[in-house]
Design an enzyme around this catalytic site. Structure first.
Site, PDB file in Angstrom:
ATOM      1  CG  ASP A  20      -2.059   0.786   1.225  1.00 31.75           C
ATOM      2  OD1 ASP A  20      -2.133   1.184  -0.219  1.00 31.75           O
ATOM      3  OD2 ASP A  20      -2.807   1.455   2.326  1.00 31.75           O
ATOM      4  NE  ARG A  24      -1.038   7.012   0.970  1.00 32.80           N
ATOM      5  CZ  ARG A  24      -0.926   5.863   1.433  1.00 32.80           C
ATOM      6  NH1 ARG A  24      -0.825   6.401   3.582  1.00 32.80           N
ATOM      7  NH2 ARG A  24      -1.753   4.872   2.143  1.00 32.80           N
ATOM      8  NE  ARG A  33      -4.398   6.707  -6.994  1.00 25.41           N
ATOM      9  CZ  ARG A  33      -4.021   6.640  -5.773  1.00 25.41           C
ATOM     10  NH1 ARG A  33      -3.740   7.351  -4.926  1.00 25.41           N
ATOM     11  NH2 ARG A  33      -4.768   5.081  -5.265  1.00 25.41           N
ATOM     12  CD  GLU A  67     -13.882  -4.529  -1.186  1.00 24.30           C
ATOM     13  OE1 GLU A  67     -12.575  -5.131  -1.254  1.00 24.30           O
ATOM     14  OE2 GLU A  67     -14.566  -5.565  -1.220  1.00 24.30           O
ATOM     15  CG  ASN A  68      -8.599  -1.569  -5.048  1.00 24.59           C
ATOM     16  OD1 ASN A  68      -6.708  -2.934  -4.548  1.00 24.59           O
ATOM     17  ND2 ASN A  68      -8.066  -1.094  -4.501  1.00 24.59           N
ATOM     18  NE  ARG A 185      -3.326  -1.453   4.413  1.00 30.20           N
ATOM     19  CZ  ARG A 185      -4.183  -0.957   4.288  1.00 30.20           C
ATOM     20  NH1 ARG A 185      -5.197  -1.849   4.513  1.00 30.20           N
ATOM     21  NH2 ARG A 185      -4.253  -0.488   3.156  1.00 30.20           N
TER      22      ARG A 185
HETATM   23  C1  IPE Z   1      -5.933  -2.798  -0.109  1.00 31.28           C
HETATM   24  O1  IPE Z   1      -5.134  -1.518   0.010  1.00 31.28           O
HETATM   25  C2  IPE Z   1      -5.581  -3.297  -1.251  1.00 31.28           C
HETATM   26  C3  IPE Z   1      -4.324  -3.370  -2.139  1.00 31.28           C
HETATM   27  C4  IPE Z   1      -3.069  -2.899  -1.715  1.00 31.28           C
HETATM   28  C5  IPE Z   1      -4.323  -3.933  -3.459  1.00 31.28           C
HETATM   29  P1  IPE Z   1      -6.406  -0.230  -0.516  1.00 31.28           P
HETATM   30  O2  IPE Z   1      -5.710   1.276  -0.750  1.00 31.28           O
HETATM   31  O3  IPE Z   1      -7.072  -0.904  -1.503  1.00 31.28           O
HETATM   32  O4  IPE Z   1      -7.112  -0.023   1.159  1.00 31.28           O
HETATM   33  P2  IPE Z   1      -7.768   1.257   1.871  1.00 31.28           P
HETATM   34  O5  IPE Z   1      -8.633   1.202   0.689  1.00 31.28           O
HETATM   35  O6  IPE Z   1      -6.766   2.314   1.855  1.00 31.28           O
HETATM   36  O7  IPE Z   1      -8.555  -0.026   2.752  1.00 31.28           O
HETATM   37  C1  IPE Z   2      -1.346   0.288  -3.108  1.00 32.03           C
HETATM   38  O1  IPE Z   2      -0.922   1.307  -3.453  1.00 32.03           O
HETATM   39  C2  IPE Z   2      -2.146  -0.142  -4.946  1.00 32.03           C
HETATM   40  C3  IPE Z   2      -3.325  -1.179  -4.969  1.00 32.03           C
HETATM   41  C4  IPE Z   2      -4.454  -0.587  -3.891  1.00 32.03           C
HETATM   42  C5  IPE Z   2      -3.501  -1.358  -6.017  1.00 32.03           C
HETATM   43  P1  IPE Z   2      -2.832   2.716  -3.718  1.00 32.03           P
HETATM   44  O2  IPE Z   2      -3.299   2.773  -5.122  1.00 32.03           O
HETATM   45  O3  IPE Z   2      -3.500   2.116  -2.387  1.00 32.03           O
HETATM   46  O4  IPE Z   2      -1.565   4.123  -3.032  1.00 32.03           O
HETATM   47  P2  IPE Z   2      -2.721   5.062  -1.295  1.00 32.03           P
HETATM   48  O5  IPE Z   2      -2.726   4.088  -0.793  1.00 32.03           O
HETATM   49  O6  IPE Z   2      -3.495   5.541  -2.465  1.00 32.03           O
HETATM   50  O7  IPE Z   2      -1.685   5.642  -1.669  1.00 32.03           O
HETATM   51 MG    MG Z   3      -4.137   2.386  -0.551  1.00 31.53          MG
END
Ligand code: IPE
Ligand code: IPE
Ligand code: MG
Length: 241
Positions: A20, A24, A33, A67-68, A185
């Site tokens: 994760d 950011r 991103r 959820e992504n 995490r």
């Molecule tokens: C969890 O991260 C899923 C992955 C890393 C693929 P998210 O960024 O989607 O989770 P939330 O929304 O912060 O809970």
């Molecule tokens: C994790 O990074 C990767 C996926 C969820 C695919 P994010 O895209 O959630 O990055 P942040 O949490 O927005 O920084």
């Molecule tokens: Mg994230």
């Protein structure tokens, strides 16, 4: 932390990672991103190589959650293509190192057909490898996995009252996968976000502020160092194992 600072007798068998903080990481650099996701590839490769050196047998990484799909279409499209390119670009190296690559998650209509084909091809290519199993949780949700397990138990005609924990485990995406002793995490978020809900029941959880694209093998070893300080009780009163 270096590998030689760890207790070689207490290396976890299975480490699950939530990759994760890519967005950011990119935002802080004024980049889109998606550049953050791209930069996560090196982090994953270095982590897997470190895990191989440490003798870890199972690594599971959260690559795309159920959820992504809520994200902007452009980012979703990038992530689908990115995971596919990563697979195609790295599978030879992983195969040579004896890594079995597999996907856990829903292979439904939302995943582009070509991506599904490459997933199946890669699984087929690496299926007999024994050094490590790298599971990519892709279109994965812990609740979806349990829903799929329940449906598959019903399809098997298992009678009410006959379902045990073993029955459920047998119907998870990979029944042979041991529970992770450790879940890490990144990015300073203290959540599970629908990851491995069944399997994490007794896992030690380590959270780090490092953003995923900056994560390297030393960070994995740090997390294992923390894990080695923990006393696992499994509901009992002393550490007997
Ligand atoms: C969890 O991260 C899923 C992955 C890393 C693929 P998210 O960024 O989607 O989770 P939330 O929304 O912060 O809970
Ligand atoms: C994790 O990074 C990767 C996926 C969820 C695919 P994010 O895209 O959630 O990055 P942040 O949490 O927005 O920084
Ligand atoms: Mg994230």
């Amino acid at each position: 932390m270096d590998l030689d600072q760890l207790d070689p007798d207490r290396i976890p068998t299975h480490v699950a990672l939530v990759m994760d903080g890519n967005g950011r990481w990119a935002q802080r650099r004024g980049l889109p991103r998606t550049d953050g996701h791209a930069a996560g590839e090196e982090a994953l490769l270095d982590t897997v190589r470190g895990a191989l050196d440490a003798g870890i047998r199972w690594i599971t990484v959260y690559a795309f959650s159920t959820e992504n799909w809520k994200r902007p279409a452009e980012e979703v499209r990038f992530l689908m293509g990115f995971n596919e390119r990563l697979l195609l670009g790295r599978r030879d190296e992983l195969h040579e190192k004896g890594v079995k690559v597999q996907f856990i998650g829903r292979r439904d209509w939302r995943v582009p057909r070509r991506v599904l084909r490459h997933i199946t091809e890669t699984e087929e290519m690496t299926k007999d490898n024994k050094v490590m199993t790298l599971s990519l949780a892709f279109n994965y949700g812990g609740r979806a996995e349990l829903v799929d397990a329940v449906n598959s138990i019903l399809e098997d005609g298992v009678k009410p009252g006959k379902v045990t924990e073993r029955t459920i485990r047998k119907h998870l995406y990979d029944p042979s996968m041991p529970d992770p002793e450790l879940m890490v995490r990144t990015s300073g978020e203290y959540r599970i976000s629908n990851y491995l809900l069944w399997q994490l029941a007794y896992s030690e959880l380590v959270f780090t502020d490092v953003l995923w694209p900056d994560f390297r093998r030393e960070d994995l070893f740090d997390a294992i160092g923390q894990y080695q300080q923990r006393e696992r009780r499994f509901g009992g009163i002393e550490n007997t194992g």
